[in-house]
Design a protein around this motif. Structure first.
Motif: not given
Length: 473
Positions: A201-213
Motif C-alpha cells: 500500500d503506498p503512502p497516502s500523503d507527502g510531497p511528490r512528483l509524478f509525470d506520465d510524459f
C-alpha cells in the motif's frame, strides 16, 4: 574501475557545470507499473543435528540465484525461524565452515512481532560485501552454520518452524525465507508473519512528483510549465562537437500510456552526432524515493550497430569546486555496446560523493551487472539517512553507504549520449532510441518497489498525468 570511469566523470563535471549555469535538461520515466521481477532466490537446507533436542542446532544452507541477473549477496537476508526454549533464553551464532568464508557471513537473532506456536524468533543470516555476487544459476556453496543456547543447555528443536529432522541432504526448503533488498524472494514465513511480506500500500500523503510524459512534442508549453527543460545548449558529456537536439525528444502513445523517446544519432563524426537530454529546471530533490520505467535498446533503430552509447536515469547537483564535499549524483547507466574499457553490455549504478577532473580523483561507489538489459525496466533508487539503495525490476541491485548521501538537493535527469566514436568506425548514419514511460519522486519516504507500482497504478486509474507538490528550496 577508477581509470575506466574517468571519461564518465569528466563528462559529469561538464554536465554539473551546465546545471550550475541553469542550462539543464529533463528527465524521463517508466511505463506500466508492477513488471514481474527477472527471477528470484532458492534456499536449500540440510541438518547434521537431527535430534528432537541437541547441544546446538545446525542449519546448513545454500542460496541459489534462479534469476537472470547477478545478485550481490550483501543485499540478501536469510531467516531460519524457531521457538525459544523460554522467554529468557539467549542464543549464540557460529559458522563452522563456508565456501564464501565464515568471515563474510553474519548471524543475528531477532524476535517476531506476532509469535506462532512454532516460532517466536528467527536467526537472520546476512553477507558482507566480501561474499561477492551470485551469477544466474550459481549458489553460495555450503554454509555450515550452527547456533546454541548461551548457557550451553540442550535446546529443543522438534517444534521449530524451520527445522526438518529428515533433511539429511540438501533440498529446497520453503520454511526458510530469503529477502533481496528487503523484498521477499523465497519461502513462507510462519503465519505470513514479519517483513518477508513487504508493504504494497503506498503512502497516502507527502510531497511528490509524478509525470506520465503526456506531451505533444518538445515545444509543448506544458513541459516548461511542469518544471522540465529539454536541452539545446552545447557542452558535455559526450562526443566533442556533438549537439543536443531538442527536436529529437518526442512523445507517442503505447498501450494506452504516453511514452517519451530520446533519439541519439551519428554518422561517425562529432559534427554529425545529435544527443538528447531532459531534466528538471529546479534542484529541489534530495532524500526519498526515485522511480522510472525505462526502455533500454541494444540495437539501433536504423544503421550499423556498435557505438559506445550511454542510456541513463539519474539525479545530480553542481560541483562547486574540485573535491567539494556537497556534490551528489546517483546514476543508472546502461552501456549496450560497452565502453569505458568494457567489451559488451553492462548496467552500472553509481553513487558519487565528489571528484576532481584534473588531475583526476574520484570518490564513489558502484554496482554493476554485465548482461543485456534490452527492453522495459522498472528502476528505483531510495535515499534515506543511512544508505542509497538501487532496485531493477523489483530486485535489489546494490546498496551504497552513508559516505555518499547527498548534502544538497538535486535535479532529476534522463539523457542518451555517445562516449566516443571508437565503437563503430562506419560513416553510415545510425540512430538509437531510449524510451521513458513515467517518473516518480516521493520526498523523504522510502518506498518498496511494490509500493511504487501501486502508487503509479493509482495515478493512472485516476487519470492523473502530472502532479508536483515538492516544495522549492
Amino acid at each position: 574501475m577508477r581509470t575506466l570511469r574517468r571519461s564518465r566523470i569528466r563528462a559529469a563535471a561538464t554536465a554539473a557545470v551546465t546545471l550550475a549555469l541553469g542550462c539543464t535538461a529533463l528527465a524521463a520515466l517508466p511505463s506500466t507499473a508492477g513488471a514481474a521481477a527477472a527471477g528470484g532466490l532458492v534456499v536449500q537446507y540440510r541438518t547434521s543435528a537431527s535430534g528432537a533436542t541437541a547441544d546446538q542446532s545446525e542449519p546448513w544452507l545454500k542460496v541459489r540465484n534462479t534469476g537472470s541477473a547477478s545478485v550481490p549477496l550483501s543485499g540478501v537476508k536469510v531467516r531460519y525461524y524457531f521457538k525459544g526454549d523460554s522467554a529468557s533464553a539467549a542464543y549464540r551464532f557460529a559458522c563452522s565452515w563456508a565456501v564464501k568464508g565464515c568471515a563474510n557471513i553474519t548471524g543475528t537473532f531477532k524476535t517476531l512481532p506476532d509469535p506462532t506456536a512454532t516460532a517466536d524468533r528467527y536467526l537472520e543470516i546476512g553477507f558482507t560485501s566480501g561474499a561477492g555476487s551470485l551469477a544466474p544459476g550459481a549458489d553460495t556453496g555450503d554454509m555450515q552454520l550452527r547456533f546454541h543456547r548461551a548457557d550451553w543447555q540442550r535446546l529443543g528443536q522438534s517444534d521449530d518452524y524451520s527445522f526438518g529432522a529428515e533433511r539429511s541432504t540438501y533440498g529446497d526448503w520453503p520454511r526458510i525465507t530469503a529477502q533481496l533488498g528487503g523484498v521477499a524472494a523465497w519461502g513462507e514465513a510462519p503465519g505470513g508473519d514479519g517483513p518477508t511480506d513487504p508493504p504494497t500500500d503506498p503512502p497516502s500523503d507527502g510531497p511528490r512528483l509524478f509525470d506520465d510524459f503526456n506531451y505533444s512534442g518538445h515545444t509543448d508549453p506544458r513541459i516548461a510549465a511542469n518544471g522540465w527543460s529539454v536541452r539545446s545548449n552545447s557542452g558535455g558529456p559526450g562526443v566533442p562537437g556533438a549537439v543536443w537536439a531538442p527536436e529529437n525528444v518526442t512523445f507517442s502513445s503505447q498501450s494506452g500510456n504516453s511514452v517519451m523517446n530520446l533519439e541519439t544519432s551519428t554518422a561517425g563524426t562529432g559534427a554529425s552526432t545529435e544527443q538528447t537530454e531532459i531534466l528538471t529546471r529546479s534542484m529541489k530533490f534530495r532524500n526519498g524515493t526515485y522511480a522510472a520505467r525505462v526502455k533500454f535498446s541494444d540495437a539501433p533503430r536504423s544503421g550499423p550497430d556498435g557505438d559506445h552509447l550511454v542510456q541513463t536515469f539519474f539525479t545530480i547537483n553542481d560541483l562547486k569546486a574540485p573535491m567539494a564535499d556537497d556534490y551528489a549524483e546517483y546514476d543508472f547507466e546502461y552501456l549496450p555496446n560497452g565502453g569505458w574499457g568494457e567489451p559488451a553490455n553492462i548496467l552500472y549504478t553509481t553513487s558519487w560523493e565528489t571528484y576532481r577532473p584534473d588531475p583526476w580523483e574520484a570518490v564513489n561507489q558502484h554496482s554493476e551487472v554485465r548482461q543485456s538489459y534490452a527492453g522495459w525496466h522498472d528502476l528505483v533508487v531510495t535515499v534515506d539517512d543511512s544508505a542509497i539503495t538501487y532496485y531493477v525490476d523489483g530486485q535489489h541491485f546494490g546498496t551504497h553507504g552513508a559516505a555518499y548521501l547527498p548534502e544538497r538537493p538535486m535535479s532529476i535527469n534522463f539523457n542518451q549520449w555517445l562516449i566516443d566514436l571508437a565503437g563503430q568506425s562506419s560513416t553510415a548514419p545510425r540512430s538509437y532510441d531510449q524510451q521513458v514511460d513515467y517518473v516518480l519522486h516521493v520526498k523523504d519516504q522510502v518506498l518498496s518497489p511494490a509500493q511504487v507500482s501501486a502508487l503509479v497504478s493509482g495515478y493512472r486509474a485516476a487519470g492523473t498525468t502530472f502532479q508536483d507538490t515538492v516544495p522549492a528550496v
